[in-house]
Design a protein around this motif. Sequence first.
Motif, PDB file in Angstrom:
ATOM      1  N   MET A 122      -6.589  -5.185   8.592  1.00 51.77           N
ATOM      2  CA  MET A 122      -5.385  -4.385   8.590  1.00 51.77           C
ATOM      3  C   MET A 122      -5.546  -3.296   9.638  1.00 51.77           C
ATOM      4  N   ARG A 123      -4.443  -3.038  10.309  1.00 53.31           N
ATOM      5  CA  ARG A 123      -4.436  -1.948  11.285  1.00 53.31           C
ATOM      6  C   ARG A 123      -3.184  -1.106  11.072  1.00 53.31           C
ATOM      7  N   TYR A 176      -2.891 -13.300   4.671  1.00 51.64           N
ATOM      8  CA  TYR A 176      -3.396 -13.162   3.305  1.00 51.64           C
ATOM      9  C   TYR A 176      -3.285 -11.725   2.801  1.00 51.64           C
ATOM     10  N   GLU A 177      -3.409 -10.750   3.680  1.00 46.89           N
ATOM     11  CA  GLU A 177      -3.272  -9.348   3.265  1.00 46.89           C
ATOM     12  C   GLU A 177      -1.834  -9.050   2.862  1.00 46.89           C
ATOM     13  N   LEU A 178      -0.890  -9.523   3.670  1.00 50.11           N
ATOM     14  CA  LEU A 178       0.513  -9.320   3.334  1.00 50.11           C
ATOM     15  C   LEU A 178       0.859 -10.043   2.038  1.00 50.11           C
ATOM     16  N   ILE A 193       2.471  -8.224  -1.276  1.00 53.35           N
ATOM     17  CA  ILE A 193       3.769  -8.640  -1.806  1.00 53.35           C
ATOM     18  C   ILE A 193       3.612  -9.194  -3.218  1.00 53.35           C
ATOM     19  N   SER A 194       2.554  -9.953  -3.465  1.00 51.37           N
ATOM     20  CA  SER A 194       2.310 -10.471  -4.822  1.00 51.37           C
ATOM     21  C   SER A 194       2.127  -9.338  -5.824  1.00 51.37           C
ATOM     22  N   ALA A 195       1.380  -8.329  -5.434  1.00 57.24           N
ATOM     23  CA  ALA A 195       1.176  -7.178  -6.323  1.00 57.24           C
ATOM     24  C   ALA A 195       2.488  -6.448  -6.575  1.00 57.24           C
ATOM     25  N   ALA A 196       3.287  -6.278  -5.536  1.00 55.15           N
ATOM     26  CA  ALA A 196       4.582  -5.601  -5.702  1.00 55.15           C
ATOM     27  C   ALA A 196       5.501  -6.413  -6.611  1.00 55.15           C
ATOM     28  N   ARG A 197       5.535  -7.741  -6.438  1.00 54.81           N
ATOM     29  CA  ARG A 197       6.357  -8.593  -7.314  1.00 54.81           C
ATOM     30  C   ARG A 197       5.920  -8.467  -8.766  1.00 54.81           C
ATOM     31  N   TRP A 198       4.608  -8.423  -8.991  1.00 51.94           N
ATOM     32  CA  TRP A 198       4.089  -8.313 -10.344  1.00 51.94           C
ATOM     33  C   TRP A 198       4.544  -7.002 -10.983  1.00 51.94           C
ATOM     34  N   SER A 249      11.522 -12.721   5.817  1.00 50.87           N
ATOM     35  CA  SER A 249      10.827 -14.004   5.844  1.00 50.87           C
ATOM     36  C   SER A 249      11.798 -15.147   6.115  1.00 50.87           C
ATOM     37  N   LYS A 250      12.951 -15.099   5.468  1.00 58.50           N
ATOM     38  CA  LYS A 250      13.980 -16.128   5.704  1.00 58.50           C
ATOM     39  C   LYS A 250      14.453 -16.078   7.151  1.00 58.50           C
TER      40      LYS A 250
END
Length: 65
Positions: free
Chosen positions: A1-2, A18-20, A24-29, A57-58
């Motif tokens: 990450m920078r 993988y960092e993003l 995003i997975s943590a935020a969705r949770w 993303s779309k």
Amino acid sequence: MRLESVDSTKYRVTLHTYELAALISAARWVVNDAGGEIPNEAREQLSRIVNSYDAESKRINKTKN
């Protein structure tokens, strides 16, 4: 990450995929499933971030095709 400071209220973030995905997975949770006391404002901010990520993303995927 920078991280780079663009100005006093903006940062430019460069992430590996993988960092993003992890962020995003943590935020969705938090937005959808997290129990406990989470301030509504924090949940709403994360929801906006996740929705913005989904829209971007779309958009990116449409330009690839």
